[in-house]
Design a protein around this motif. Structure first.
Motif: not given
Length: 815
Positions: A301-313, A370-377, A380-387
């Protein structure tokens, strides 16, 4: 082997479910069922251990019939990294999660086998429920079974694998993920016992005493994992920093911050019976944040160099987080009447009040992150743009909170529990305040620190805190010397040994403060320059002359390495040489391809690093490989003409072309064809790569001078040492002499509190009048505990268990 592994994993799932069910059936005091559930948990641990062994044997033996091995290892992968490749995968990391939880749950149930009989069934159900969830994910969620078989080619298993990402081939990465997972998982133990305490309305400090060590273990593992990750980023990624406020980095930091708050606030509940609602909420929040970190790595859900690309779980883990938050909140709200305490903080000038302030700062920092990490979501929820919010935003709001933490970290140890008189406060604060004033004045006069006010404030508060902590060790050692007549070093060792929790915690504080000094200096006073140099040219950075002596290169079957030899001079003296480089990997697990595939895989930086206590000189290189790539294209074209037998090509080319055509018809000839192709391409690749040595093209160097950054790593190691001291059991506990029952735990906790008050009095933090009041109150509470235990007669594990008179306070060793 994969079939055996799948069977063992299925048995482990059923063992987790059965252990939880049997424990709940025995919740009314059925010792036999509780014993059976405990042994089933041990069996669950054994089954998952066997699963891990099978996977590791598959990696070590290059068994590419396992999909996990084929996707994350190869024949060329170094042996050490093969063993660590398991947790580089989605399915392997889930297996690691469940395996570590099985070990932690087994240890917790063994430690409480004679205690907390009302809580243990519910705690077992929670722990095995979480274990069943992660084991079930591997069995039933798509594409995450570690024992899944790789796709076959004409009925045969693959002969090689894709390989481990070169970025992960770093010593820190071998132990960084297990440290983080161990931290995440170990927080399950205090969470499970907190739920058990809430369900049974046993909301005293017994569950805290039983699980405090597990919380500290979780905090230690998570903190060390964060430090290793920062070191990897600093030395491997080539951008010059150690913390980028990446979403997954933040997700690991947040439970560590909340865990820090929890470890401090449970001391208030243990000693004063206060903050029960707060502690229950903190451990729920800490465990939820640990699950959130697990979710972010796997959800995408958030871009990260540490994340697995899979969204199955990801959706399943998000559902677990929702169940934990909703269920725990409902349980806490339903127990509010039981959780309220009649006791109040006696004075603002007391250790418990400072702990509360520190808790608020830690929770505030967590909220900001927490606020800064999830601010893109959120955006996007309130403006439609993932900033997204960049590092300066995080720095702006976390810096003042961190500086406040340093200040109150210094104030807390100087104050006693319950109350402190004004005269005592003046006595203990005088020297630390003077040290802070002297350091501030010296920095303003002799350095440029006045231009960075936040850094100046942190240095001043750090001087205050370190001096105060030094005074604690000095005054405690002097008090012990007066009583025992021991020489200074022996008295200091004895003081720490007999008061491990107290002085181990102080050492942790020293380490964290030193770490923050390194962060403040390296981030506020860093010199960062990008320079272009040709061989023979020099540049001056922060008073150091850096000369590009000559280019360097190396070629092997898996990568090109292009770098440089740099001479470092300070004044007229040559102080050393650095060899930064850039490595270009070809994709692994594939048949030999064109030489151009050397530029088709990952590219990593090998940093030139000259570390020192005063500063680090850090250099990364971006070599100019345009001419090499042009030569590669020409070499690939010539190789194609060679194989086709174009007129004018050597006879060897025609022979190779004939061999390749024969191998297409006869697969048994393919290994020899591939060997000859690889040999010919290796020679061509080496010839092309050597052209880099003859070029005069300029390379771009990122040169960074980081003041005091080494102290960040030193501070982390000091904190680790302090945590280990606090965790290390006392001599009596190692012999099994202490705390066999709940009654033992209550009495030892009260005796420890009496000893702490005596030590605070001896070191001048409590006046004679304050000590007399506190000591009388503590001894009255101790007598009430003894009378209550003797009245119960040791029933149900609440007495001392043998009818003997309880130990005298002066004989209790501090843990």
């Amino acid at each position: 082997m994969s079939s055996l592994g799948s069977a063992l994993l299925g048995l482990a799932f059923f063992a987790a479910v059965a252990a939880g069910a049997i424990a709940l059936l025995g919740r009314n005091g059925d010792e036999r069922r509780l014993r059976i559930s405990r042994w089933v948990v041990y069996a669950f641990c054994g089954l998952l251990t066997a699963c891990v062994v099978i996977i590791e044997l598959a990696f070590a033996g290059d068994d590419f019939s396992f999909n996990i091995v084929q996707q994350h290892s190869s024949i060329e992968t170094p042996p050490g990294y093969k063993l660590a490749a398991m947790w580089s995968s989605q399915e392997g990391s889930l297996l690691l999660w469940a395996w570590v939880l099985s070990i932690a749950a087994s240890a917790a149930l063994y430690a409480t086998r004679n205690k907390l009989r009302e809580l243990v069934p519910w705690a077992t159900a929670v722990m095995t429920g979480v274990a069943a969830f992660f084991t079930g994910l591997m069995l039933f969620a798509p594409d995450v079974n570690p024992f899944a078989q790789a796709a076959t080619q004409m009925g045969k298993a693959p002969t090689d694998g894709i390989g481990l990402n070169p970025l992960l081939q770093h010593p820190s990465m071998m132990i960084h993920p297990p440290m983080l997972y161990s931290g995440y998982v170990a927080f399950t133990i205090p969470f499970a016992f907190a739920i058990g305490a809430l369900v049974t309305r046993r909301i005293d400090a017994e569950w805290i005493r039983a699980t405090r060590r597990f919380a500290l273990i979780a905090w230690t593992f998570l903190g060390f994992g964060l430090l290793l990750g920062a070191r990897w980023s600093y030395t491997e990624l080539g951008w010059g920093g150690y913390w980028a406020w990446d979403p997954v980095e933040n997700a690991a930091l947040m439970p560590w911050l909340l865990g820090t708050a929890f470890l401090h606030s449970i001391m208030v509940q243990e000693k004063r019976g206060m903050l029960k609602v707060w502690n229950a909420s903190l451990i729920v929040g800490t465990f939820s944040m640990a699950l959130l970190g697990t979710f972010l790595v796997r959800s995408g859900v958030l871009q990260s160099i540490h994340a697995f690309g899979d969204n199955t779980v990801g959706p399943y883990i998000l559902g677990l987080i929702a169940v934990v938050l909703v269920g725990s909140t409902a349980l806490i709200v339903s127990r509010l009447d039981d959780l309220r305490s009649d006791k109040r903080i006696d004075s603002l000038a007391s250790r418990e009040s400072i702990f509360l302030v520190n808790n608020l700062l830690l929770v505030g920092m967590t909220a900001v992150i927490f606020w800064g990490t999830f601010f893109p979501l959120i955006s996007e929820l309130f403006t439609g743009d993932k900033a997204s919010l960049a590092a300066p935003w995080f720095d702006r709001y976390t810096t003042p909170l961190a500086i406040g933490l340093v200040l109150f970290t210094g104030i807390g140890p100087l104050l006693a529990w319950r109350r402190v008189s004004w005269e005592s406060a003046k006595r203990v604060f005088r020297i630390p305040l003077a040290a802070a004033a002297v350091v501030t004045l010296a920095l303003v006069v002799f350095t440029g620190a006045a231009e960075q006010l936040w850094a100046l404030a942190l240095f001043a508060f750090a001087a205050f805190a370190l001096t105060g902590l030094g005074r604690e060790f000095w005054s405690g050692t002097q008090a012990r010397r007066q009583l025992s007549g021991e020489p200074g070093p022996q008295a200091l060792a004895g003081l720490v040994s007999r008061n491990r929790r107290r002085y181990g915690g102080y050492i942790v504080h020293v380490g964290v403060i030193v770490l923050l000094i390194g962060i403040a200096a390296s981030s506020s006073f860093q010199t960062n320059r990008d320079v272009e140099l040709r061989p023979g040219q020099s540049t001056n950075v922060d008073g150091r002359t850096i000369t590009y002596v000559k280019p360097t290169m190396a070629v092997d079957e898996e990568k090109f390495t292009f770098g440089s030899l740099l001479r470092i001079e300070e004044g007229e003296e040559v102080v050393g040489f650095l060899r930064p480089s850039r490595r270009f990997f070809r994709p692994t697990g594939q048949a030999p391809g064109p030489i151009g595939t050397y530029f088709a895989g990952e590219a990593t930086s090998e940093v030139g690093l000259r570390a020192g206590l005063g500063h680090d000189l850090w250099i990364a290189e971006q070599p100019n490989v345009v001419d090499v790539q042009r030569g590669v294209r020409l070499a690939d074209q010539g190789f194609t003409e060679c194989v086709r037998g174009t007129p004018g090509t050597p006879p060897q080319c025609k022979a190779l072309g004939a061999l390749m055509r024969a191998a297409a018809a006869n697969p048994s000839l393919q290994p020899e064809a591939f060997r000859q192709i690889g040999q010919l391409q290796g020679l061509a690749a080496e010839r092309v790569a050597k052209s880099f040595l003859a070029t005069r093209a300029a390379s771009t160097f990122k040169v960074i001078v980081n003041p005091l950054v080494t102290w960040m790593w030193i501070g982390g190691l000091i904190a680790l040492a302090g945590a280990l001291i606090a965790l290390w059991p006392s001599r009596g506990r190692r012999r099994g002499a202490l705390v066999r029952t709940e009654a033992d735990a209550r009495k030892e906790a009260k005796y420890r509190e009496i000893r702490d008050a005596e030590l605070d009095h001896a070191t001048g933090k409590l006046s004679d009048e304050d000590f007399a009041l506190v000591d009388a109150e503590l001894r009255r509470e101790a007598i009430e505990i003894l009378e209550r235990e003797n009245g119960d007669g040791g029933r149900n594990g609440d007495g001392n268990g043998n009818g003997a008179h309880p130990r005298e306070p002066e004989k209790v060793e501090q843990g």
